[in-house]
Design a protein around this motif. Structure first.
Motif, PDB file in Angstrom:
ATOM      1  N   LEU A  20      10.582  11.354  -0.681  1.00  0.00           N
ATOM      2  CA  LEU A  20      10.374  10.021  -0.132  1.00  0.00           C
ATOM      3  C   LEU A  20       8.872   9.839   0.004  1.00  0.00           C
ATOM      4  N   ASN A  21       8.361   8.708  -0.458  1.00  0.00           N
ATOM      5  CA  ASN A  21       6.922   8.467  -0.462  1.00  0.00           C
ATOM      6  C   ASN A  21       6.607   7.118   0.154  1.00  0.00           C
ATOM      7  N   ALA A  22       5.443   7.004   0.783  1.00  0.00           N
ATOM      8  CA  ALA A  22       5.012   5.732   1.361  1.00  0.00           C
ATOM      9  C   ALA A  22       3.493   5.662   1.392  1.00  0.00           C
ATOM     10  N   VAL A  23       2.980   4.454   1.175  1.00  0.00           N
ATOM     11  CA  VAL A  23       1.547   4.174   1.338  1.00  0.00           C
ATOM     12  C   VAL A  23       1.413   2.832   2.047  1.00  0.00           C
ATOM     13  N   GLU A  24       0.351   2.680   2.828  1.00  0.00           N
ATOM     14  CA  GLU A  24       0.095   1.400   3.469  1.00  0.00           C
ATOM     15  C   GLU A  24      -0.173   0.350   2.397  1.00  0.00           C
ATOM     16  N   ASP A  25       0.361  -0.839   2.629  1.00  0.00           N
ATOM     17  CA  ASP A  25       0.241  -1.915   1.653  1.00  0.00           C
ATOM     18  C   ASP A  25       0.112  -3.233   2.401  1.00  0.00           C
ATOM     19  N   GLY A  26      -1.125  -3.600   2.739  1.00  0.00           N
ATOM     20  CA  GLY A  26      -1.339  -4.826   3.495  1.00  0.00           C
ATOM     21  C   GLY A  26      -0.705  -4.719   4.874  1.00  0.00           C
ATOM     22  N   GLU A  27       0.207  -5.623   5.166  1.00  0.00           N
ATOM     23  CA  GLU A  27       0.871  -5.634   6.471  1.00  0.00           C
ATOM     24  C   GLU A  27       2.152  -4.787   6.480  1.00  0.00           C
ATOM     25  N   GLY A  28       2.383  -4.052   5.428  1.00  0.00           N
ATOM     26  CA  GLY A  28       3.604  -3.261   5.365  1.00  0.00           C
ATOM     27  C   GLY A  28       3.390  -1.917   4.704  1.00  0.00           C
ATOM     28  N   LEU A  29       4.478  -1.374   4.194  1.00  0.00           N
ATOM     29  CA  LEU A  29       4.468  -0.107   3.482  1.00  0.00           C
ATOM     30  C   LEU A  29       5.103  -0.289   2.113  1.00  0.00           C
ATOM     31  N   ARG A  30       4.508   0.332   1.107  1.00  0.00           N
ATOM     32  CA  ARG A  30       5.139   0.440  -0.201  1.00  0.00           C
ATOM     33  C   ARG A  30       5.774   1.818  -0.257  1.00  0.00           C
ATOM     34  N   LEU A  31       7.046   1.865  -0.637  1.00  0.00           N
ATOM     35  CA  LEU A  31       7.800   3.117  -0.596  1.00  0.00           C
ATOM     36  C   LEU A  31       8.478   3.378  -1.938  1.00  0.00           C
ATOM     37  N   TRP A  32       8.783   4.656  -2.198  1.00  0.00           N
ATOM     38  CA  TRP A  32       9.535   4.981  -3.406  1.00  0.00           C
ATOM     39  C   TRP A  32      10.146   6.370  -3.277  1.00  0.00           C
ATOM     40  N   THR A  33      11.180   6.602  -4.092  1.00  0.00           N
ATOM     41  CA  THR A  33      11.774   7.927  -4.231  1.00  0.00           C
ATOM     42  C   THR A  33      11.474   8.422  -5.641  1.00  0.00           C
ATOM     43  N   SER A  34      11.366   9.743  -5.782  1.00  0.00           N
ATOM     44  CA  SER A  34      11.146  10.326  -7.106  1.00  0.00           C
ATOM     45  C   SER A  34      11.341  11.831  -7.011  1.00  0.00           C
ATOM     46  N   TYR A  35      11.584  12.461  -8.160  1.00  0.00           N
ATOM     47  CA  TYR A  35      11.478  13.907  -8.216  1.00  0.00           C
ATOM     48  C   TYR A  35      10.012  14.291  -8.026  1.00  0.00           C
ATOM     49  N   ALA A  36       9.758  15.566  -7.798  1.00  0.00           N
ATOM     50  CA  ALA A  36       8.392  16.025  -7.521  1.00  0.00           C
ATOM     51  C   ALA A  36       7.410  15.564  -8.586  1.00  0.00           C
ATOM     52  N   ASP A  37       7.799  15.659  -9.863  1.00  0.00           N
ATOM     53  CA  ASP A  37       6.927  15.231 -10.950  1.00  0.00           C
ATOM     54  C   ASP A  37       7.638  14.252 -11.876  1.00  0.00           C
ATOM     55  N   GLY A  38       8.604  13.524 -11.319  1.00  0.00           N
ATOM     56  CA  GLY A  38       9.381  12.597 -12.122  1.00  0.00           C
ATOM     57  C   GLY A  38       8.966  11.157 -11.907  1.00  0.00           C
ATOM     58  N   PRO A  39       9.639  10.235 -12.593  1.00  0.00           N
ATOM     59  CA  PRO A  39       9.320   8.814 -12.453  1.00  0.00           C
ATOM     60  C   PRO A  39       9.854   8.253 -11.144  1.00  0.00           C
ATOM     61  N   VAL A  40       9.437   7.042 -10.809  1.00  0.00           N
ATOM     62  CA  VAL A  40       9.974   6.365  -9.636  1.00  0.00           C
ATOM     63  C   VAL A  40      11.456   6.091  -9.859  1.00  0.00           C
ATOM     64  N   ALA A  41      12.272   6.483  -8.892  1.00  0.00           N
ATOM     65  CA  ALA A  41      13.710   6.235  -8.983  1.00  0.00           C
ATOM     66  C   ALA A  41      14.072   4.931  -8.281  1.00  0.00           C
ATOM     67  N   MET A  42      13.589   4.772  -7.054  1.00  0.00           N
ATOM     68  CA  MET A  42      13.771   3.519  -6.309  1.00  0.00           C
ATOM     69  C   MET A  42      12.432   3.109  -5.716  1.00  0.00           C
ATOM     70  N   GLU A  43      12.056   1.851  -5.901  1.00  0.00           N
ATOM     71  CA  GLU A  43      10.838   1.330  -5.294  1.00  0.00           C
ATOM     72  C   GLU A  43      11.215   0.314  -4.235  1.00  0.00           C
ATOM     73  N   ALA A  44      10.400   0.240  -3.168  1.00  0.00           N
ATOM     74  CA  ALA A  44      10.749  -0.630  -2.053  1.00  0.00           C
ATOM     75  C   ALA A  44       9.504  -1.061  -1.309  1.00  0.00           C
ATOM     76  N   ARG A  45       9.673  -2.076  -0.460  1.00  0.00           N
ATOM     77  CA  ARG A  45       8.586  -2.516   0.422  1.00  0.00           C
ATOM     78  C   ARG A  45       9.187  -2.874   1.769  1.00  0.00           C
ATOM     79  N   ALA A  46       8.557  -2.391   2.829  1.00  0.00           N
ATOM     80  CA  ALA A  46       8.978  -2.704   4.189  1.00  0.00           C
ATOM     81  C   ALA A  46       7.854  -3.459   4.878  1.00  0.00           C
ATOM     82  N   THR A  47       8.203  -4.527   5.595  1.00  0.00           N
ATOM     83  CA  THR A  47       7.220  -5.304   6.333  1.00  0.00           C
ATOM     84  C   THR A  47       7.714  -5.550   7.737  1.00  0.00           C
ATOM     85  N   TRP A  48       6.766  -5.822   8.645  1.00  0.00           N
ATOM     86  CA  TRP A  48       7.071  -6.051  10.048  1.00  0.00           C
ATOM     87  C   TRP A  48       6.636  -7.440  10.490  1.00  0.00           C
TER      88      TRP A  48
END
Length: 277
Positions: A249-277
């Motif tokens: 599970l991965n996340a980085v700050e992205d403006g007023e929210g978080l950009r998130l994604w799932t992936s294998y350790a060295d694989g492609p993005v499996a699911m991409e998402a964005r959470a905002t408050w």
């Protein structure tokens, strides 16, 4: 051949389901996701519990060979064998609380057909309005995609590996985790718990990690990072994850929210998402 005019007759069709939120259900949810706490009446239920409430309950005799209910009924009878949760969006208005009755009203918003890398794709969009004790708590859009049985897992290509997020945790997709989530959501689809079936009949290398399970983990991750439940969560599934290796599970700050994604350790993005408050 898909008769899109026939399938579009399902647009506007609605159904309503409800269930009482019990402390035992919350306890099983918490145990599945290694969450602490002993729920009591009136306590706020964990975020994403709504995906486990009032699921469709088709008779066992009404299930197809893949464990899914027979086509037709509320969802249109799309004549394509593979069905996946492609993406969606959720707006969280309030908490669901233990001992409240939750009601979900679902409506077919749209049915479309497109040509993808693996052939014909049919998308069904479903809107859900979820109330708890009469209060609006969640509005959700689900995008469901149907496709042919060939080219399991998507087109043959070599996508770029996903980056490592500033926030990152490793998840082991154990068979008990996948089985427990299937049980929580009353999901009989055999791709999540029947290894011989998924390999021999569907052509996948292992059990598939549920899209809703990944979405739940990403929302929980966002909540842990920020200290509070997001107001809005949007996601899109890009490639499958299997139980053959740990994923992140991965996340980085992205403006007023978080950009998130799932992936294998060295694989492609499996699911991409964005959470905002």
């Amino acid at each position: 051949m898909i008769d899109i005019d026939h399938l579009r007759r399902w647009i506007g069709r609605s159904e309503e389901q409800s269930e009482l939120v019990t402390d035992s259900l919350i306890g099983r949810f918490n145990a599945t996701f290694d969450l602490e706490g002993r729920p009591r009446d009136g306590d706020a239920a964990p975020v994403m519990i709504h995906l486990c409430l009032a699921p469709p309950a088709a008779p066992t005799s009404g299930l197809g060979p893949d464990g899914h209910p027979a086509r037709g009924g509320f969802l249109p009878p799309v004549p394509l064998p593979r069905r996946m949760w492609a993406g969606g969006a959720m707006r969280f208005h309030d908490d669901i609380r233990v001992a409240e009755r939750v009601t979900r009203r679902s409506t077919i918003r749209d049915v479309t057909v497109k040509e993808g890398r693996t052939g014909v794709l049919c998308f069904v969009t479903v809107d859900h309005r979820i109330e708890s004790a009469g209060r609006l708590v969640v509005e959700e859009r689900q995008d469901i995609v149907y496709r042919n049985a060939d080219a399991p897992g998507g087109a043959k290509r070599t996508p770029e590996p996903a980056p490592h997020g500033a926030h990152r945790v490793v998840v082991q997709p154990s068979a008990p985790l996948l089985f427990r989530y299937s049980a929580l959501t009353f999901n009989g689809h055999r791709i999540h718990y029947d290894t011989p079936y998924v390999r021999e009949e569907e052509g996948y290398p292992g059990l598939i990690v549920h899209g809703p399970l990944q979405a739940t983990q990403l929302v929980q991750f966002a909540e842990k990072i920020s200290g509070r439940r997001p107001a809005r969560f949007e996601f899109r599934s890009l490639s499958p994850l299997f139980d053959i290796a740990d994923y992140t599970l991965n996340a980085v700050e992205d403006g007023e929210g978080l950009r998130l994604w799932t992936s294998y350790a060295d694989g492609p993005v499996a699911m991409e998402a964005r959470a905002t408050w």
